[in-house]
Design an enzyme around this catalytic site. Structure first.
Site, PDB file in Angstrom:
ATOM      1  N   ALA A 108       0.856  -1.195   0.000  1.00  0.00           N
ATOM      2  CA  ALA A 108       0.000   0.000   0.000  1.00  0.00           C
ATOM      3  C   ALA A 108       0.886   1.236   0.000  1.00  0.00           C
ATOM      4  O   ALA A 108       2.094   1.155   0.225  1.00  0.00           O
ATOM      5  CB  ALA A 108      -0.906   0.005   1.225  1.00  0.00           C
ATOM      6  N   GLU A 121      -1.202   2.343   7.115  1.00  0.00           N
ATOM      7  CA  GLU A 121      -1.305   3.512   6.229  1.00  0.00           C
ATOM      8  C   GLU A 121      -2.028   4.676   6.899  1.00  0.00           C
ATOM      9  O   GLU A 121      -1.695   5.840   6.655  1.00  0.00           O
ATOM     10  CB  GLU A 121      -2.027   3.122   4.923  1.00  0.00           C
ATOM     11  CG  GLU A 121      -1.380   1.975   4.157  1.00  0.00           C
ATOM     12  CD  GLU A 121       0.111   2.134   3.930  1.00  0.00           C
ATOM     13  OE1 GLU A 121       0.579   3.280   3.725  1.00  0.00           O
ATOM     14  OE2 GLU A 121       0.830   1.118   3.969  1.00  0.00           O
ATOM     15  N   HIS A 164       0.289   6.601   9.059  1.00  0.00           N
ATOM     16  CA  HIS A 164       1.133   7.485   8.244  1.00  0.00           C
ATOM     17  C   HIS A 164       0.499   8.858   8.012  1.00  0.00           C
ATOM     18  O   HIS A 164       1.213   9.824   7.736  1.00  0.00           O
ATOM     19  CB  HIS A 164       1.378   6.866   6.871  1.00  0.00           C
ATOM     20  CG  HIS A 164       2.569   5.967   6.794  1.00  0.00           C
ATOM     21  ND1 HIS A 164       3.802   6.313   7.303  1.00  0.00           N
ATOM     22  CD2 HIS A 164       2.733   4.739   6.229  1.00  0.00           C
ATOM     23  CE1 HIS A 164       4.655   5.325   7.059  1.00  0.00           C
ATOM     24  NE2 HIS A 164       4.033   4.363   6.416  1.00  0.00           N
TER      25      HIS A 164
END
EC number: 3.4.11.-
Length: 957
Positions: A332, A368, A371
């Protein structure tokens, strides 16, 4: 206006048109380092011989790999891909701010043909003057272009640079590339997607492609009405243009780095929901896969709510899109507000996705989304500290999944992840967490197990050392202080110190201190500890420490050394490899006397601790929170083995796992005999914790595969007999269903897979029966997901079964099922079938190119396929490099996956010669040395331990 179209069939030419316009405007705070400023211009004027030569033969005015910071970008405006001919012509405007007077502007550009460049001053723009045409020099070795200015650009002024350029829509997985998928009706459709991390934005448009150059972006995209356009920000409006085209305008982004810019044009369907804070979350997938998006939406909403609360910072965008891309190189990518995923990392099909698949999807989404704060909001200054991004996001998987999905019991998986990276980090070819990385290839290589997994494991150790509350406060402080900015290692350590946290109320959230040392200290066990000094030993030097414990009465003598897998103390190189290695180790231990967890920081090579009372055993690294191996000298191991046999529950489950792990690691380092480590596993038939049982079985199974690949038939047969006999009660308890807790289900999958691999008759019989019923139902029968891979693998052993599985692979809409089928197909004992799989992977239609690396890895693990896969890589290296970039994850996976299981001197020599031939052609990767060390370690392990394993099995059965 630029049009892009692609041929779907002879009747319909135009599939979609894309126009992308960027508008970036930001006040960018950048540290201007001396080597990147006007002194470099003076050097260029004085000593042109020190500078490289551009393509046209002229001197290129910049010789650094990093860009100068005399000029920074404020405004981009661009792109028109043309998908009919798979290329695009574009016009870009960049508004720049000049920080230091200069006669050139250096930008990144890769595989772009620059056609025309003009420069306008603010005055030119005000009075609509045409501007001056600039000379462009290109230096592809550094992926840079230089725009030469006839007269100096003046400091503190803004200028506008207009660039006309053209390029092809990329074939691979980087930059701005095309991806295809097949519908249920068999039609192939194309989408356009970006993937820019770490250094690929320069493949889509000339730009300042380094994390430090943060800016704001406004994007416009033109498309056909049957497509949707997505970008980082919500759509503001759509206007209709001549010819029926639509133009989508998106909100201006928050300040961010170029690698986070993203845009997609597709015909996907989506499902949406709203987080507690009002953020709209949507999951997008190919229309036929829409039904597999619902779990991802549920998980994303839960995780977004968790992070907003945990970080005490609102997610700064109004929407969050997660998109399943049919062709995607990694798992990803965290593009801000538009996160892209490989389909298997986002989609969940209840009929074919196992409990392990569910955990994987949850983990990747958690990673993700972490992040969006750690990486996007606060970004590392340079790629040498990529671990700050990736290590933290990996660590946050543990924290977030434990809270949002406690039933997935992720704790033990996290521990296993730390064990995995120890294998890599205990080789001399490892690298420090914070490591020099300059070229694009070096930067790509930094995205490895050390950055992700070791980074996460030392953060977990630090959290245990500081306390959860203090760690969390420090993280929040760090994120708030450096929001929309860049940071480095030391900034994190400062934020995690006492002084910083206490100063929040008086300094507006910033950490001020009269003393540099004081700003990095905290109190630990009534002793001032310098966090920066402690953590420097974990981030600036490679490897992992070994703590040697020697107990004499109430006295504990501790010694630390560097743990080296495959290098023995008696080896001549051992001493030199130990020099200058010293860690500040936050050790923990428990004893038979109490449940208390004792703590101590081991800062020197040796130290002595006094126990308050007499004890029958001592266990270090409580709950395995520390990133170190422990060896017990004297009677230490014997006392622990006795304890496990008498009552293993006296030790915590994670302590039992770490004992098994450390024992077998110490065997590889020549510090413990194999029979002693194997004796440690004898109690396992009474083990009540499934993760502990699986860890013990993992090593026994590993030894089976090692001896099977080397064709040591007597040991292989005896080990098979031992496994099936010794663990018979556990094997017999397994049912062929999807019942029980996550660990019940994972035990079922692991044990039945092993039983069938060992040709255990009841297992083969049941799997064959289920496979036959599935074939007779034309693939409509729902086989329990926990045993699906096992049933397919047994079915793949007949020609009819193998051929049917390949047909099902082509038809299946579930990425999870396709992975299971592909694994099953790779277990065939017929080399022509294995070769057919490789050919299909190279062709990239039936088996997508993105799955080629995993396929070669699986075939190489099959004793009948190991030589086939290796020969293929040697003979097709040039073709593989056309599909994947040097240094990319697939290339590294292909190299290690087809060689690192080798265990003979002939194989070592063969691999060495191949790597030398690649180096001679200019290809040099860190993975080469890792593989050579791993093979040498395998050879040494067999030489030293095969006789011991043989004798131990003869006694045990």
């Amino acid at each position: 206006v630029f049009h892009s179209a692609i041929m779907a069939n002879s009747r319909r030419k135009l599939i979609f048109n894309i126009y992308i316009g960027f508008y970036c405007s930001a006040v960018i705070q950048i540290c201007i380092c001396s080597q990147f400023t006007s002194s470099s211009i003076d050097q260029f004027n004085k000593d042109r011989g020190a500078f490289p030569v551009a393509i046209n033969g002229e001197i290129f005015p910049w010789h650094e790999l990093r860009l100068p910071t005399m000029v920074i970008p404020l405004h981009y405006d661009f792109v028109h891909p043309n998908l009919t001919s798979l290329d695009f012509v574009a016009s870009e405007k960049i508004e720049v701010l000049v920080r230091d007077a200069t006669q050139f502007i250096i930008l990144h550009s890769k595989d772009l043909e620059i056609m025309n460049v003009t420069l306008q001053s603010e005055e030119d723009l005000r009075y609509r003057k045409p501007g001056r045409k600039l000379t462009v020099l290109s230096y592809p070795a550094h992926e840079q272009i230089a725009l030469l200015i006839p007269e100096k650009l003046m400091a503190d002024l803004r200028y506008s640079v207009a660039i006309d350029f053209q390029a092809k829509l990329a074939d691979g997985f980087e930059g701005f590339y095309k991806s295809t998928y097949r519908t249920l009706g068999g039609e192939t459709r194309t989408i356009a997607v970006t993937d820019f991390e770490p250094t690929q934005a320069r493949m889509a448009f000339p730009c300042f492609d380094e994390p430090l150059f943060k800016a704001n972006f406004s994007i416009k995209i033109r498309r056909e009405s049957r497509h949707v356009a997505l970008s980082n920000m919500p759509k503001v409006k759509t206007i209709e243009l001549e010819g029926g085209l639509l133009e989508d305008h998106f909100e201006t982004t928050v300040k961010m780095s170029t690698y986070l810019v993203a845009y997609i044009v597709c015909d996907f369907n989506s499902v949406s929901g709203t987080a507690s804070s009002g953020v709209k979350v949507s999951i997008h997938a190919a229309p036929d896969k829409w039904s597999q998006t619902h779990y991802a939406l549920e998980a994303s909403l839960k995780l977004l709510d968790f992070y907003e609360n945990y970080f005490d910072i609102h997610y700064p965008l109004a929407k969050l899109d997660l998109v399943a891309i049919p062709d995607f190189e990694s798992g990803a990518m965290e593009n801000w507000g538009l996160v892209t995923y490989r389909e298997t990392s986002l989609l969940f099909d209840p009929k074919t996705s196992s409990t392990s698949d569910k955990l994987w999807v949850t983990r990747v989404i958690a990673h993700e989304l972490a992040h969006q704060w750690f990486g996007n909001l606060v970004t590392m200054e340079w790629w040498n500290d990529i671990w700050l991004n990736e290590g933290f996001a990996t660590y946050m998987e543990l924290i977030s999944v434990n809270v949002t999905y406690p039933e997935l019991q992720f704790d033990d998986d996290f521990l296993d992840m730390c064990f995995e990276v120890i294998k890599r980090d205990s080789l001399n070819s490892s690298h420090p967490l914070s490591n020099q990385a300059e070229t694009s290839t070096h930067i790509k290589e930094m995205f490895d197990a050390v950055s992700y997994k070791k980074g996460a494991c030392i953060l977990n150790m630090l959290k245990d050392f500081l306390s959860e509350e203090k760690f969390k406060k420090g993280i929040i402080h760090y994120l708030k202080k450096f929001s929309y900015r860049n940071a480095k290692n030391d900034d994190l350590w400062s934020s995690l110190s006492d002084d910083c946290l206490e100063s929040d109320s008086t300094s507006g959230g910033f950490c001020y201190s009269d003393s540099k040392t004081a700003s990095n200290t905290l109190t630990f066990l009534r002793e001032k500890v310098d966090v920066k000094q402690v953590m420097a030993t974990w981030t600036l030097q490679k490897g992992i420490p070994l703590v040697v414990v020697n107990r004499e009465g109430r006295s504990l003598r501790l010694q630390q050394e560097r743990f080296l897998n495959g290098v023995f103390k008696e080896d001549p190189e051992w001493g030199a490899l130990q020099e200058r290695y010293l860690w500040h180790i936050p050790v923990t231990y428990s004893t038979s006397s109490s449940n208390a967890i004792h703590r101590h920081i081991l800062k020197s090579k040796t130290d002595t601790l006094d126990l308050p009372e007499k004890t029958s055993w001592v266990k270090f690294n409580v709950n395995s929170n520390g990133y170190y191996i422990v060896h017990y000298e004297g009677h230490g191991w014997d006392q622990l083995i006795t304890l496990l046999n008498q009552n293993h529950t006296f030790l915590r489950p994670k302590d039992r796992i770490s004992l098994i792990h450390d024992a077998f690691q110490l065997v590889s380092a020549g510090r413990l005999t194999l029979d002693k480590a194997l004796d440690l596993t004898r109690y396992l038939q009474h083990e009540t914790s499934i993760p502990v049982l699986l860890k013990g079985l993992e090593y026994l199974e590993l030894f089976y595969h090692i001896t099977e690949r080397r064709n040591v038939s007597d040991v292989t047969e005896n080990l098979k007999h031992y496994l099936l006999q010794y663990f018979k009660p556990v094997f017999d308890m397994q049912s062929w269903c999807d019942e029980g807790s996550v660990w019940d289900r994972r035990l079922r999958s692991a044990l039945l897979k092993l039983a069938c691999y060992l040709n255990h008759a009841p297992c083969i019989q049941k799997a064959t029966e289920l496979f036959s019923q599935w074939m007779e139902s034309s693939g409509k029968l729902n086989i329990p997901t926990d045993v699906l891979k096992i049933v397919y693998s047994v079915g793949a052993q007949t020609t009819a079964g193998w051929n049917y599985l390949l047909e099902q692979y082509e038809r299946s809409l579930s990425g999870a099922e396709k992975n299971k089928i592909l694994y099953a197909l790779s277990t065939s004992k017929h080399q022509e079938k294995l070769m057919k799989l490789i050919e299909l992977g190279m062709e990239g239609k039936v088996i997508k190119t993105q799955d080629l690396a995993a396929l070669l890895h699986a075939i190489a693990r099959n004793p009948k396929g190991q030589q086939l896969a290796w020969n293929f890589v040697k003979e097709n290296w040039i073709h593989l490099l056309k599909k994947f970039e040097l240094g990319s994850f697939p290339i590294r996976m292909i190299i290690s996956g087809t060689t690192s299981h080798f265990s003979s001197k002939d194989e070592l020599q063969e691999v060495k010669l191949f790597f030398e031939s690649l180096k001679a052609q200019g290809s040099h990767l860190e993975i080469f040395q890792i593989v050579l060390e791993t093979i040498s370690k395998n050879i040494k392990w067999l030489e030293k331990n095969l006789p011991t394993l043989r004798n131990w099995l003869l006694i045990s059965i």
